[in-house]
Scaffold this motif. Structure first.
Motif, PDB file in Angstrom:
ATOM      1  N   UNK A  94      92.619 -17.033  44.592  1.00 17.70           N
ATOM      2  CA  UNK A  94      91.155 -17.027  44.578  1.00 17.70           C
ATOM      3  C   UNK A  94      90.587 -16.022  43.577  1.00 17.70           C
ATOM      4  N   UNK A  95      91.422 -15.053  43.164  1.00 18.64           N
ATOM      5  CA  UNK A  95      90.923 -13.962  42.335  1.00 18.64           C
ATOM      6  C   UNK A  95      91.177 -14.140  40.843  1.00 18.64           C
ATOM      7  N   UNK A  96      92.066 -15.078  40.456  1.00 20.16           N
ATOM      8  CA  UNK A  96      92.412 -15.232  39.043  1.00 20.16           C
ATOM      9  C   UNK A  96      92.205 -16.677  38.605  1.00 20.16           C
ATOM     10  N   UNK A  97      92.193 -16.869  37.298  1.00 21.19           N
ATOM     11  CA  UNK A  97      91.983 -18.204  36.740  1.00 21.19           C
ATOM     12  C   UNK A  97      93.273 -18.821  36.198  1.00 21.19           C
ATOM     13  N   UNK A  98      94.334 -18.033  36.094  1.00 19.30           N
ATOM     14  CA  UNK A  98      95.593 -18.556  35.581  1.00 19.30           C
ATOM     15  C   UNK A  98      96.390 -19.211  36.711  1.00 19.30           C
ATOM     16  N   UNK A  99      97.358 -20.077  36.390  1.00 16.25           N
ATOM     17  CA  UNK A  99      98.146 -20.738  37.436  1.00 16.25           C
ATOM     18  C   UNK A  99      98.894 -19.738  38.317  1.00 16.25           C
ATOM     19  N   UNK A 100      98.947 -20.050  39.604  1.00 18.56           N
ATOM     20  CA  UNK A 100      99.655 -19.227  40.591  1.00 18.56           C
ATOM     21  C   UNK A 100     100.679 -20.101  41.302  1.00 18.56           C
ATOM     22  N   UNK A 101     101.903 -19.598  41.398  1.00 19.47           N
ATOM     23  CA  UNK A 101     103.003 -20.308  42.052  1.00 19.47           C
ATOM     24  C   UNK A 101     103.343 -19.579  43.349  1.00 19.47           C
ATOM     25  N   UNK A 102     103.421 -20.316  44.445  1.00 29.74           N
ATOM     26  CA  UNK A 102     103.746 -19.745  45.749  1.00 29.74           C
ATOM     27  C   UNK A 102     105.241 -19.807  45.989  1.00 29.74           C
ATOM     28  N   UNK A 103     105.814 -18.699  46.468  1.00 29.05           N
ATOM     29  CA  UNK A 103     107.254 -18.582  46.672  1.00 29.05           C
ATOM     30  C   UNK A 103     107.519 -17.918  48.017  1.00 29.05           C
ATOM     31  N   UNK A 145      99.004 -12.719  30.603  1.00 30.45           N
ATOM     32  CA  UNK A 145     100.074 -13.428  31.301  1.00 30.45           C
ATOM     33  C   UNK A 145      99.627 -14.865  31.561  1.00 30.45           C
ATOM     34  N   UNK A 146     100.542 -15.814  31.340  1.00 28.34           N
ATOM     35  CA  UNK A 146     100.179 -17.232  31.414  1.00 28.34           C
ATOM     36  C   UNK A 146     100.295 -17.815  32.814  1.00 28.34           C
ATOM     37  N   UNK A 147     101.132 -17.207  33.668  1.00 31.52           N
ATOM     38  CA  UNK A 147     101.342 -17.753  35.007  1.00 31.52           C
ATOM     39  C   UNK A 147     101.883 -16.665  35.909  1.00 31.52           C
ATOM     40  N   UNK A 148     101.485 -16.694  37.176  1.00 31.74           N
ATOM     41  CA  UNK A 148     101.961 -15.746  38.176  1.00 31.74           C
ATOM     42  C   UNK A 148     102.787 -16.483  39.221  1.00 31.74           C
ATOM     43  N   UNK A 149     103.908 -15.894  39.616  1.00 36.83           N
ATOM     44  CA  UNK A 149     104.663 -16.386  40.763  1.00 36.83           C
ATOM     45  C   UNK A 149     104.720 -15.259  41.778  1.00 36.83           C
ATOM     46  N   UNK A 150     104.232 -15.512  42.980  1.00 35.20           N
ATOM     47  CA  UNK A 150     104.145 -14.466  43.999  1.00 35.20           C
ATOM     48  C   UNK A 150     104.978 -14.845  45.218  1.00 35.20           C
ATOM     49  N   UNK A 151     105.933 -13.963  45.544  1.00 30.34           N
ATOM     50  CA  UNK A 151     106.733 -14.119  46.764  1.00 30.34           C
ATOM     51  C   UNK A 151     105.974 -13.446  47.901  1.00 30.34           C
TER      52      UNK A 151
END
Length: 351
Positions: free
Chosen positions: A191-200, A163-169
């Motif tokens: 803090x646990x992954x290296x891929x981009x994370x989006x905050x929602x 997966x290229x990016x995570x968005x977490x609500x």
């Protein structure tokens, strides 16, 4: 900010919202500063792909790139085929929905209901990533309920699957949209992954966006409900993040012009019958912060013609040309949040 080969102009995104983020709305948000937008959910069942509703949801004609389509379902093979179908029709990014909390979606074991079955989640992620040669992202929630938060587990599975990016609500499925979003879990995932994370979740002002980015370490923020009737929030947030300064709130005269642009595109997209009806919610959101806005909304909902609806909007706004809109109250920032809560949460979820 980059997703696969796509370099985005900023890190302020539009959340996919059923019945809201159609092509006219996505395009307007992009014009007003959003760096990225995702379509409404596209059903994985191939029997629904050619329905009028599904065709509209995946219509990206003339939209600014990258063109991202969200897919929803519970069957790995169907979701993989749905991803291929959408890529063949112009999608440049595929987003998997594991975040929708709506009952009818979860009753079909779709959306955030999938978080209860981690093995199935893994099969879906593997199948969709393998099916297409475009970036695949995942939108999800912190867990099924507060007693069963598994965002860290899901995030690590997603990263391993490609997966290229995570968005977490920052809510569980059981929370729906009640209460305040929490950002500790987003911080733990980042803090646990290296891929981009989006905050929602609950990002309603430029200050709140800056706070969430700082508190979570996320790469981007995604704005949903706060953009309803306020699509210029994206330029406000992007400007504040870049400069630390506020743009002036728009004059009502500018809002009138933006509404006209939005409504004309909306009518063209949906046609007369659907256009006048589906525009009502957008108009209601635009006027909710104005004096007499609720009274106008109730009157406007009785109008059955696009032409008359647009004229009613013009008449309402003409007497308010020089007013400025006010910011909606920001949702509270939790004063108890600190680095210790992040450490405790990380250890708890890793156990």
């Amino acid at each position: 900010m980059q997703i696969g080969p796509h370099i985005l102009r900023n890190n302020v995104f539009v959340a996919p919202m059923a019945g809201v983020t159609d092509r006219p709305f996505r395009q307007l948000c992009k014009q007003l500063g959003a760096g990225y937008a995702v379509s409404e959910m596209s059903a994985s069942n191939p029997k629904l792909w050619k329905t009028e509703k599904s065709s509209r949801r995946t219509n990206h004609e003339g939209e600014m790139e990258p063109k991202a389509v969200q897919i929803a379902g519970a069957d790995p093979e169907m979701l993989a085929e749905c991803a291929k179908h959408n890529v063949a029709n112009g999608a440049q990014i595929i987003d998997i929905n594991m975040g929708c909390p709506v009952k009818k979606v979860c009753d079909s074991w779709c959306g955030s209901a999938l978080l209860q079955n981690e093995k199935l989640v893994g099969r879906i992620l593997d199948a969709v990533v393998a099916a297409v040669d475009v970036p695949v992202s995942l939108k999800f929630r912190t867990g099924w309920n507060r007693e069963n938060k598994n965002a860290l587990t899901i995030a690590k599975m997603a990263e391993s699957a490609g997966i290229a990016m995570l968005t977490l609500h920052g809510r569980t499925r059981a929370d729906g949209y009640k209460g305040d979003a929490e950002y500790q879990t987003i911080a733990a995932v980042k803090a646990a992954v290296r891929i981009p994370v989006v905050a929602n979740g609950d990002i309603t002002t430029p200050e709140k966006a800056a706070y969430v980015l700082q508190a979570t370490g996320a790469d981007a923020v995604m704005i949903g409900r706060a953009a309803q009737g306020r699509p210029w929030i994206f330029r406000e947030v992007a400007h504040f993040l870049a400069t630390g300064e506020h743009l002036p709130t728009p004059l009502v005269s500018e809002v009138r012009a933006l509404m006209e642009e939005h409504l004309l595109a909306h009518y063209q997209f949906y046609g007369e019958f659907m256009g006048v009806r589906t525009a009502r919610k957008h108009i209601g959101w635009y006027v909710q912060d104005l004096i007499d806005g609720e009274e106008f909304r109730q009157q406007m909902n009785k109008i059955e013609s696009c032409e008359l609806q647009l004229q009613a909007v013009h008449d309402f706004f003409d007497s308010r040309q020089h007013e400025r809109l006010q910011y909606r109250p920001a949702l509270p920032i939790d004063p108890e949040w600190n680095s210790h809560s992040l450490i405790d949460l990380t250890e708890k979820q890793a156990a």
